[in-house]
Enzyme design. Sequence first.
Site, PDB file in Angstrom:
ATOM      1  N   PRO A   1       0.796  -1.092   0.116  1.00  0.00           N
ATOM      2  CA  PRO A   1       0.086  -0.024  -0.035  1.00  0.00           C
ATOM      3  C   PRO A   1       0.713   1.167  -0.086  1.00  0.00           C
ATOM      4  O   PRO A   1       1.993   1.419   0.582  1.00  0.00           O
ATOM      5  CB  PRO A   1      -0.799  -0.269   1.527  1.00  0.00           C
ATOM      6  CG  PRO A   1      -0.256  -1.151   2.149  1.00  0.00           C
ATOM      7  CD  PRO A   1       0.591  -2.051   1.067  1.00  0.00           C
ATOM      8  N   ASN A   2       0.339   2.204  -0.772  1.00  0.00           N
ATOM      9  CA  ASN A   2       0.864   3.539  -0.954  1.00  0.00           C
ATOM     10  C   ASN A   2       2.097   3.545  -1.515  1.00  0.00           C
ATOM     11  O   ASN A   2       2.409   4.834  -2.008  1.00  0.00           O
ATOM     12  CB  ASN A   2       1.077   4.277   0.400  1.00  0.00           C
ATOM     13  CG  ASN A   2      -0.217   4.121   1.431  1.00  0.00           C
ATOM     14  OD1 ASN A   2      -1.367   4.915   1.006  1.00  0.00           O
ATOM     15  ND2 ASN A   2      -0.274   3.761   2.640  1.00  0.00           N
TER      16      ASN A   2
ATOM     17  N   ARG B   1       5.003  10.965  -2.468  1.00  0.00           N
ATOM     18  CA  ARG B   1       4.685  10.826  -0.642  1.00  0.00           C
ATOM     19  C   ARG B   1       5.914  10.748  -0.210  1.00  0.00           C
ATOM     20  O   ARG B   1       6.885  10.108  -0.308  1.00  0.00           O
ATOM     21  CB  ARG B   1       4.369   9.277  -0.817  1.00  0.00           C
ATOM     22  CG  ARG B   1       4.152   8.725   0.487  1.00  0.00           C
ATOM     23  CD  ARG B   1       4.277   7.033   0.440  1.00  0.00           C
ATOM     24  NE  ARG B   1       3.904   6.458   1.776  1.00  0.00           N
ATOM     25  CZ  ARG B   1       4.320   5.315   2.082  1.00  0.00           C
ATOM     26  NH1 ARG B   1       4.859   4.383   1.096  1.00  0.00           N
ATOM     27  NH2 ARG B   1       4.348   4.679   3.169  1.00  0.00           N
TER      28      ARG B   1
ATOM     29  N   TYR C   1      11.281   8.767   1.258  1.00  0.00           N
ATOM     30  CA  TYR C   1      11.180   7.698   0.085  1.00  0.00           C
ATOM     31  C   TYR C   1      11.796   7.874  -1.375  1.00  0.00           C
ATOM     32  O   TYR C   1      12.149   7.221  -2.170  1.00  0.00           O
ATOM     33  CB  TYR C   1       9.908   7.316  -0.214  1.00  0.00           C
ATOM     34  CG  TYR C   1       9.171   6.446   0.977  1.00  0.00           C
ATOM     35  CD1 TYR C   1       9.709   5.430   1.367  1.00  0.00           C
ATOM     36  CD2 TYR C   1       8.139   7.404   1.545  1.00  0.00           C
ATOM     37  CE1 TYR C   1       9.194   4.826   2.554  1.00  0.00           C
ATOM     38  CE2 TYR C   1       7.550   6.808   2.798  1.00  0.00           C
ATOM     39  CZ  TYR C   1       7.972   5.340   3.194  1.00  0.00           C
ATOM     40  OH  TYR C   1       7.584   4.992   4.463  1.00  0.00           O
TER      41      TYR C   1
ATOM     42  N   ASN D   1       8.093  -5.837  -1.360  1.00  0.00           N
ATOM     43  CA  ASN D   1       8.113  -4.755  -0.514  1.00  0.00           C
ATOM     44  C   ASN D   1       6.559  -4.509   0.020  1.00  0.00           C
ATOM     45  O   ASN D   1       5.686  -3.960  -0.449  1.00  0.00           O
ATOM     46  CB  ASN D   1       8.576  -3.285  -1.077  1.00  0.00           C
ATOM     47  CG  ASN D   1       8.586  -2.199   0.040  1.00  0.00           C
ATOM     48  OD1 ASN D   1       7.929  -2.315   1.218  1.00  0.00           O
ATOM     49  ND2 ASN D   1       8.947  -1.104  -0.360  1.00  0.00           N
TER      50      ASN D   1
ATOM     51  N   ALA E   1       3.081  -0.987   4.711  1.00  0.00           N
ATOM     52  CA  ALA E   1       2.759  -1.179   6.040  1.00  0.00           C
ATOM     53  C   ALA E   1       2.310  -2.584   6.338  1.00  0.00           C
ATOM     54  O   ALA E   1       2.422  -2.906   7.599  1.00  0.00           O
ATOM     55  CB  ALA E   1       1.619  -0.234   6.099  1.00  0.00           C
TER      56      ALA E   1
ATOM     57  N   GLU F   1      12.910  -9.477   0.846  1.00  0.00           N
ATOM     58  CA  GLU F   1      11.849  -8.671   1.273  1.00  0.00           C
ATOM     59  C   GLU F   1      12.908  -7.336   1.303  1.00  0.00           C
ATOM     60  O   GLU F   1      13.903  -7.205   1.638  1.00  0.00           O
ATOM     61  CB  GLU F   1      11.867  -8.649   2.886  1.00  0.00           C
ATOM     62  CG  GLU F   1      11.094  -7.654   3.564  1.00  0.00           C
ATOM     63  CD  GLU F   1      10.745  -7.776   5.068  1.00  0.00           C
ATOM     64  OE1 GLU F   1      11.441  -8.883   5.519  1.00  0.00           O
ATOM     65  OE2 GLU F   1      10.366  -6.955   5.756  1.00  0.00           O
TER      66      GLU F   1
ATOM     67  N   HIS G   1      12.834  -2.855   1.682  1.00  0.00           N
ATOM     68  CA  HIS G   1      12.188  -1.559   2.129  1.00  0.00           C
ATOM     69  C   HIS G   1      13.146  -0.527   1.842  1.00  0.00           C
ATOM     70  O   HIS G   1      14.200  -0.441   1.739  1.00  0.00           O
ATOM     71  CB  HIS G   1      12.041  -1.423   3.892  1.00  0.00           C
ATOM     72  CG  HIS G   1      11.174  -2.749   4.312  1.00  0.00           C
ATOM     73  ND1 HIS G   1       9.923  -2.581   4.062  1.00  0.00           N
ATOM     74  CD2 HIS G   1      11.659  -3.793   4.794  1.00  0.00           C
ATOM     75  CE1 HIS G   1       9.512  -3.697   4.653  1.00  0.00           C
ATOM     76  NE2 HIS G   1      10.447  -4.426   4.975  1.00  0.00           N
ATOM     77  N   ILE G   2      12.518   0.619   1.019  1.00  0.00           N
ATOM     78  CA  ILE G   2      13.211   1.610   0.520  1.00  0.00           C
ATOM     79  C   ILE G   2      13.977   2.623   1.837  1.00  0.00           C
ATOM     80  O   ILE G   2      15.048   3.015   1.376  1.00  0.00           O
ATOM     81  CB  ILE G   2      12.422   2.664  -0.188  1.00  0.00           C
ATOM     82  CG1 ILE G   2      11.532   1.694  -1.330  1.00  0.00           C
ATOM     83  CG2 ILE G   2      12.999   3.716  -0.857  1.00  0.00           C
ATOM     84  CD1 ILE G   2      10.317   2.575  -2.161  1.00  0.00           C
TER      85      ILE G   2
ATOM     86  N   ARG H   1      13.440   4.319  12.080  1.00  0.00           N
ATOM     87  CA  ARG H   1      12.304   5.000  12.127  1.00  0.00           C
ATOM     88  C   ARG H   1      11.546   4.466  13.236  1.00  0.00           C
ATOM     89  O   ARG H   1      12.099   4.016  14.248  1.00  0.00           O
ATOM     90  CB  ARG H   1      11.425   4.430  10.782  1.00  0.00           C
ATOM     91  CG  ARG H   1      12.365   5.109   9.698  1.00  0.00           C
ATOM     92  CD  ARG H   1      11.709   4.983   8.292  1.00  0.00           C
ATOM     93  NE  ARG H   1      10.400   5.595   8.209  1.00  0.00           N
ATOM     94  CZ  ARG H   1       9.325   5.556   7.317  1.00  0.00           C
ATOM     95  NH1 ARG H   1       9.547   4.793   6.522  1.00  0.00           N
ATOM     96  NH2 ARG H   1       8.320   6.294   7.379  1.00  0.00           N
TER      97      ARG H   1
HETATM   98  C1  DQA Z   1       8.559   0.934   3.585  1.00  0.00           C
HETATM   99  C2  DQA Z   1       8.763   0.866   5.182  1.00  0.00           C
HETATM  100  C3  DQA Z   1       7.223   0.661   5.629  1.00  0.00           C
HETATM  101  O1  DQA Z   1       7.371   0.899   7.121  1.00  0.00           O
HETATM  102  C4  DQA Z   1       6.213   1.741   5.445  1.00  0.00           C
HETATM  103  O2  DQA Z   1       4.898   1.541   5.873  1.00  0.00           O
HETATM  104  C5  DQA Z   1       6.074   1.772   3.842  1.00  0.00           C
HETATM  105  C6  DQA Z   1       7.149   1.712   2.809  1.00  0.00           C
HETATM  106  C7  DQA Z   1       9.592   1.025   2.880  1.00  0.00           C
HETATM  107  O3  DQA Z   1       9.724   0.883   1.427  1.00  0.00           O
HETATM  108  O4  DQA Z   1      10.531   1.942   3.265  1.00  0.00           O
HETATM  109  O5  DQA Z   1       5.008   2.008   3.144  1.00  0.00           O
HETATM  110  O6  DQA Z   1       8.123  -0.717   3.011  1.00  0.00           O
END
Ligand code: DQA
Length: 148
Positions: free
Chosen positions: A10-11, A18, A23, A74, A77, A98, A100-101, A107
């Site tokens: 998501p997102n 965003r 990011y 990825n 959330a 896995e 994560h950007i 964080r």
């Molecule tokens: C994320 C990190 C997650 O905590 C966050 O909810 C995201 C992006 C990242 O790519 O850094 O939406 O997966």
Amino acid sequence: MSLIYILNGPNLNLLGKRQPEIYGSETLEDVERDCRRVAAEHGLDIRFHQSNREYEIIDWIHEARETASGIVINPAAFTHTSVAILDALNAFDAPIIEVHISNVHRREAFRHHSYVSGVASGVIAGFGTQGYQLAIQRLAHLIRTGVK
Ligand code: DQA
């Protein structure tokens, strides 16, 4: 040619717009283009998907069971919430990376736990969108050597 799935939660459709301070300014289309290039260099075909809906990500993982040699995911959330995605990945019998950007460990505390990491062959966090390319390189190696 081996097929890999690159799944985004998501997102991530808002990538580039965003929270660019976290990011970066690249869009998901930029990421997909780079992934296609790196995958082709390693003789891999890709299916690249993003969804804001948990069930769609689960359905793609189920589809990958029948078609794919590996998954880069990825989960965004859903990383921190989804036992359902973990269960789907546990039913996938090939390597998973896995991504994560951002560096989730720098964080908020709620981002420090991942349901997915326990089933992943490797985890990449904090390398920006470049992490996807590194994940594909690693996945290509795992597929080539038959290691999970
Ligand atoms: C994320 C990190 C997650 O905590 C966050 O909810 C995201 C992006 C990242 O790519 O850094 O939406 O997966």
